[in-house]
Write an enzyme that holds these catalytic residues in place. Structure first.
Site, PDB file in Angstrom:
ATOM      1  N   LYS A 132     -51.885 -61.029 -54.360  1.00 10.70           N
ATOM      2  CA  LYS A 132     -53.205 -61.176 -53.702  1.00 10.70           C
ATOM      3  C   LYS A 132     -54.288 -61.428 -54.743  1.00 10.70           C
ATOM      4  CE  LYS A 132     -55.599 -57.346 -52.587  1.00 10.70           C
ATOM      5  NZ  LYS A 132     -56.950 -57.291 -53.140  1.00 10.70           N
ATOM      6  N   ARG A 145     -69.133 -50.708 -57.383  1.00 14.35           N
ATOM      7  CA  ARG A 145     -68.542 -52.035 -57.662  1.00 14.35           C
ATOM      8  C   ARG A 145     -69.638 -53.079 -57.850  1.00 14.35           C
ATOM      9  NH1 ARG A 145     -63.207 -53.067 -54.370  1.00 14.35           N
ATOM     10  NH2 ARG A 145     -62.854 -54.451 -56.124  1.00 14.35           N
ATOM     11  N   VAL A 170     -71.956 -56.081 -59.596  1.00 12.89           N
ATOM     12  CA  VAL A 170     -71.627 -57.409 -60.132  1.00 12.89           C
ATOM     13  C   VAL A 170     -72.641 -57.795 -61.207  1.00 12.89           C
ATOM     14  CG1 VAL A 170     -70.362 -58.293 -58.134  1.00 12.89           C
ATOM     15  CG2 VAL A 170     -72.874 -58.505 -58.201  1.00 12.89           C
ATOM     16  N   ASP A 171     -73.296 -56.755 -61.777  1.00 11.49           N
ATOM     17  CA  ASP A 171     -74.327 -57.002 -62.793  1.00 11.49           C
ATOM     18  C   ASP A 171     -73.774 -57.746 -64.006  1.00 11.49           C
ATOM     19  OD1 ASP A 171     -72.935 -54.432 -62.871  1.00 11.49           O
ATOM     20  OD2 ASP A 171     -74.042 -54.079 -64.722  1.00 11.49           O
ATOM     21  N   VAL A 187     -62.242 -57.589 -64.103  1.00 11.96           N
ATOM     22  CA  VAL A 187     -61.260 -58.612 -63.736  1.00 11.96           C
ATOM     23  C   VAL A 187     -61.939 -59.812 -63.091  1.00 11.96           C
ATOM     24  CG1 VAL A 187     -59.266 -59.113 -62.270  1.00 11.96           C
ATOM     25  CG2 VAL A 187     -59.369 -56.965 -63.561  1.00 11.96           C
ATOM     26  N   ILE A 239     -61.315 -46.055 -63.595  1.00 11.33           N
ATOM     27  CA  ILE A 239     -61.881 -47.379 -63.284  1.00 11.33           C
ATOM     28  C   ILE A 239     -62.940 -47.299 -62.190  1.00 11.33           C
ATOM     29  CG2 ILE A 239     -61.331 -49.744 -62.565  1.00 11.33           C
ATOM     30  CD1 ILE A 239     -60.009 -49.004 -65.214  1.00 11.33           C
ATOM     31  N   ARG A 266     -55.015 -56.144 -45.369  1.00 13.74           N
ATOM     32  CA  ARG A 266     -55.735 -56.933 -46.380  1.00 13.74           C
ATOM     33  C   ARG A 266     -54.810 -57.276 -47.550  1.00 13.74           C
ATOM     34  NH1 ARG A 266     -61.530 -54.823 -47.943  1.00 13.74           N
ATOM     35  NH2 ARG A 266     -61.198 -56.714 -49.166  1.00 13.74           N
TER      36      ARG A 266
HETATM   37  C1  EPZ Z   1     -60.267 -56.276 -59.381  1.00 17.50           C
HETATM   38  O1  EPZ Z   1     -61.469 -55.831 -58.781  1.00 17.50           O
HETATM   39  C2  EPZ Z   1     -59.193 -56.182 -58.304  1.00 17.50           C
HETATM   40  N1  EPZ Z   1     -59.545 -57.078 -57.196  1.00 17.50           N
HETATM   41  C3  EPZ Z   1     -59.101 -54.740 -57.818  1.00 17.50           C
HETATM   42  O2  EPZ Z   1     -58.060 -54.675 -56.846  1.00 17.50           O
HETATM   43  C4  EPZ Z   1     -58.726 -53.861 -59.004  1.00 17.50           C
HETATM   44  O3  EPZ Z   1     -58.683 -52.510 -58.586  1.00 17.50           O
HETATM   45  C5  EPZ Z   1     -59.772 -54.027 -60.107  1.00 17.50           C
HETATM   46  O4  EPZ Z   1     -59.890 -55.422 -60.473  1.00 17.50           O
HETATM   47  C6  EPZ Z   1     -59.436 -53.240 -61.368  1.00 17.50           C
HETATM   48  O5  EPZ Z   1     -58.176 -53.640 -61.838  1.00 17.50           O
HETATM   49  C7  EPZ Z   1     -59.307 -58.402 -57.338  1.00 17.50           C
HETATM   50  O6  EPZ Z   1     -58.818 -58.866 -58.359  1.00 17.50           O
HETATM   51  C8  EPZ Z   1     -59.659 -59.268 -56.165  1.00 17.50           C
HETATM   52  P1  EPZ Z   1     -63.555 -54.815 -61.958  1.00 17.50           P
HETATM   53  P2  EPZ Z   1     -62.872 -56.067 -59.550  1.00 17.50           P
HETATM   54  O7  EPZ Z   1     -64.685 -55.779 -62.001  1.00 17.50           O
HETATM   55  O8  EPZ Z   1     -62.795 -57.298 -60.355  1.00 17.50           O
HETATM   56  C9  EPZ Z   1     -67.309 -51.955 -62.643  1.00 17.50           C
HETATM   57  C10 EPZ Z   1     -57.064 -54.043 -54.839  1.00 17.50           C
HETATM   58  O9  EPZ Z   1     -56.783 -52.944 -54.343  1.00 17.50           O
HETATM   59  N2  EPZ Z   1     -68.123 -53.190 -62.708  1.00 17.50           N
HETATM   60  O10 EPZ Z   1     -62.448 -54.943 -62.945  1.00 17.50           O
HETATM   61  O11 EPZ Z   1     -63.936 -55.963 -58.536  1.00 17.50           O
HETATM   62  C11 EPZ Z   1     -66.704 -51.745 -61.274  1.00 17.50           C
HETATM   63  O12 EPZ Z   1     -67.623 -51.093 -60.433  1.00 17.50           O
HETATM   64  C12 EPZ Z   1     -58.385 -54.254 -55.522  1.00 17.50           C
HETATM   65  O13 EPZ Z   1     -56.305 -55.047 -54.828  1.00 17.50           O
HETATM   66  C13 EPZ Z   1     -69.497 -53.091 -62.862  1.00 17.50           C
HETATM   67  O14 EPZ Z   1     -70.052 -52.004 -62.943  1.00 17.50           O
HETATM   68  O15 EPZ Z   1     -62.910 -54.811 -60.496  1.00 17.50           O
HETATM   69  C14 EPZ Z   1     -65.483 -50.904 -61.571  1.00 17.50           C
HETATM   70  O16 EPZ Z   1     -65.872 -49.554 -61.641  1.00 17.50           O
HETATM   71  C15 EPZ Z   1     -59.253 -53.003 -55.459  1.00 17.50           C
HETATM   72  N3  EPZ Z   1     -70.235 -54.226 -62.924  1.00 17.50           N
HETATM   73  C16 EPZ Z   1     -65.044 -51.395 -62.960  1.00 17.50           C
HETATM   74  O17 EPZ Z   1     -66.177 -52.083 -63.507  1.00 17.50           O
HETATM   75  C17 EPZ Z   1     -69.663 -55.477 -62.836  1.00 17.50           C
HETATM   76  O18 EPZ Z   1     -70.388 -56.492 -62.912  1.00 17.50           O
HETATM   77  C18 EPZ Z   1     -63.882 -52.383 -62.943  1.00 17.50           C
HETATM   78  O19 EPZ Z   1     -64.186 -53.334 -61.963  1.00 17.50           O
HETATM   79  C19 EPZ Z   1     -68.268 -55.556 -62.684  1.00 17.50           C
HETATM   80  C20 EPZ Z   1     -67.507 -54.411 -62.628  1.00 17.50           C
END
Ligand code: EPZ
Length: 421
Positions: A23, A123, A125-126, A166, A330, A400
């Site tokens: 996914k 989560r 996106v900053d 990610v 995380i 999902r």
């Molecule tokens: C990806 O989410 C995955 N989703 C998530 O899978 C996965 O849990 C996560 O990476 C961590 O491995 C997809 O790939 C579609 P991050 P993502 O940005 O990219 C913080 C599942 O169950 N952060 O790596 O959204 C964030 O809040 C899903 O399949 C900021 O603060 O995760 C989190 O605490 C759930 N600001 C941490 O970083 C930002 O701009 C890691 O988030 C970006 C992230």
């Protein structure tokens, strides 16, 4: 209509489960197709609710979607009809934020709703936004929307992420493919899905090196072209079924699973007393003894223990011989499965980002509520091993991320059925 799932406890899972396409690669891969006006064909795309939602959004943007078969999709975006990702889409699926980088690269403008929070945490996106601004995008936040434009295109530069992200890495990878000059992503995500995503972009004509390491370099090019690409197997789905085999003291062949995508996880399972053996066409998982050893873990970005397998692992520890701590590094709120597991008799106490799990003799079936994708599947797994029957409500969370879950489990001896409520 809302759906629930009845899970009969006390089964042993035995047989073979074919792992579906990942996914968390399919979603960015679908978005990447709007970077070119030529057709891109993706194979082994999992049949999931999140994929369907994203295809609807891409269709609004201007992508023509045609299914060659259930898992092979050809997408072609000859022109961008609308550069907007409305709140209604993005709130349901935060991966829609990935269209931001692709639309700015292809169309020089994008209006994308802020995703808002989600069950497992803020989560933000900053980091996505800051990185695009460093590449020259002019970004304003108005009425909950990210208004972004780069009339003269983006300029490559060095971007060091303060924390690994990610989709942040994937968003900037897409933006950088068509930028002027070179972009270097430092502290980039190293997940197998990100590495495979770079392979797709390079097959489309991008010039990316360092994929799978923490420093990825992208030489901007003028345009990308079409290609064909196969989605890699879903390591999180595979890990989920490995835990299901372990808790039910069963034996499952995870067909097409790649051991090297889950090394840290499989090594932990081996220490727990669950054999995970690499075989020709996947990974064979079975309990080595009746004892489940208590092994503490901390989630971490790849190659550490995946956060997406934390809830499932908590179920395994809830019937271990002793106590283990599970630390979620995380996300700030990823223990929502704990109160539901407690209703099934699990002995878990949460302090901050650590859950202390003390194994119990057995779990008892109960009515439980799914809250997010991975928490939901952990409740199904608990139901498989609990005494009696478990009803899991709000199944839409499960749909999902898990394709044909009931069929896959029932083919290995489970008794799981879905019903309308
Ligand atoms: C990806 O989410 C995955 N989703 C998530 O899978 C996965 O849990 C996560 O990476 C961590 O491995 C997809 O790939 C579609 P991050 P993502 O940005 O990219 C913080 C599942 O169950 N952060 O790596 O959204 C964030 O809040 C899903 O399949 C900021 O603060 O995760 C989190 O605490 C759930 N600001 C941490 O970083 C930002 O701009 C890691 O988030 C970006 C992230």
């Amino acid at each position: 209509m809302l759906q629930s799932m009845r899970v009969v406890g006390g089964c042993r899972l035995e047989g073979e489960i074919r792992v579906s396409g990942a996914k968390n690669l399919a979603l960015p891969a679908l978005v990447a197709t709007i970077l070119t006006d030529k057709p891109v064909t993706l194979r082994n795309v999992p049949n999931l609710a999140d994929v369907k939602s994203l295809l609807e959004l891409l269709n609004c943007i201007g992508t023509e979607v045609s299914y060659n078969d259930k898992h092979t999709i050809t997408l072609s975006t000859r022109s961008i009809k609308s550069a907007t990702a409305p709140y209604d889409f993005v709130r349901k699926m935060r991966a829609s934020i990935l269209v931001l980088g692709a639309l700015i690269a292809r169309h020089k403008q994008a209006t994308v709703s802020l995703p808002g929070g989600c069950a497992i945490g803020a989560r933000g996106v900053d980091l996505h936004i800051k990185a695009l601004e460093m590449m020259g995008a002019e970004i304003a936040i108005e009425n909950g929307y990210i208004e972004a434009k780069a009339p003269n295109g983006l300029i490559g530069c060095d971007i060091a992420f303060p924390m690994t992200t990610v989709t942040g890495t994937e968003n900037i990878l897409m933006a950088a493919t068509l930028a002027k000059g070179t972009t270097r992503l430092i502290n980039a995500a190293m997940e197998p899905e990100v590495e495979a995503f770079c392979e797709l972009l390079n097959k489309m004509g991008a010039r990316i090196s360092g994929a799978g390491t923490s420093v990825i370099t992208i030489e901007g090019v003028d345009e990308l072209h079409g290609t064909e690409f196969e989605i890699i197997p879903d390591r999180i789905e595979a890990g989920t079924y490995a835990i299901a085999a372990a808790v039910t003291n069963g034996k499952i062949l995870l067909k097409d699973c790649r051991y090297e995508h889950l090394t840290s996880f499989f090594e932990t399972l081996n220490s727990v007393g669950v054999a995970c053996e690499k075989v020709d066409n996947g990974v064979l998982v079975y309990r080595k003894s009746d004892e489940i050893q208590p092994i503490s873990i901390q989630t971490a970005p790849y190659p550490g223990f995946p956060t997406d397998l934390q809830a499932q692992y908590t179920v395994l520890m809830s019937i271990c011989n002793g106590s283990a701590s599970i630390t979620e590094n995380i996300f700030e709120n990823r223990f929502m499965h704990v109160p539901e597991l407690a209703r099934m008799g699990a002995n878990i106490s949460v302090q901050g980002k650590t859950a202390l799990v003390t194994g119990v003799e057995k779990l008892k079936g109960a009515q439980v509520m799914a809250t997010d994708l991975r928490a939901s599947v952990s409740l199904v797994i608990a139901g498989l091993v609990a005494e009696g029957e478990t009803i899991v409500n709000r199944l839409y969370h499960l749909d999902r991320g898990y394709e044909n879950l009931e069929e896959k489990l029932n083919a290995c001896g489970a008794h799981v059925e879905r019903f309308e409520v």
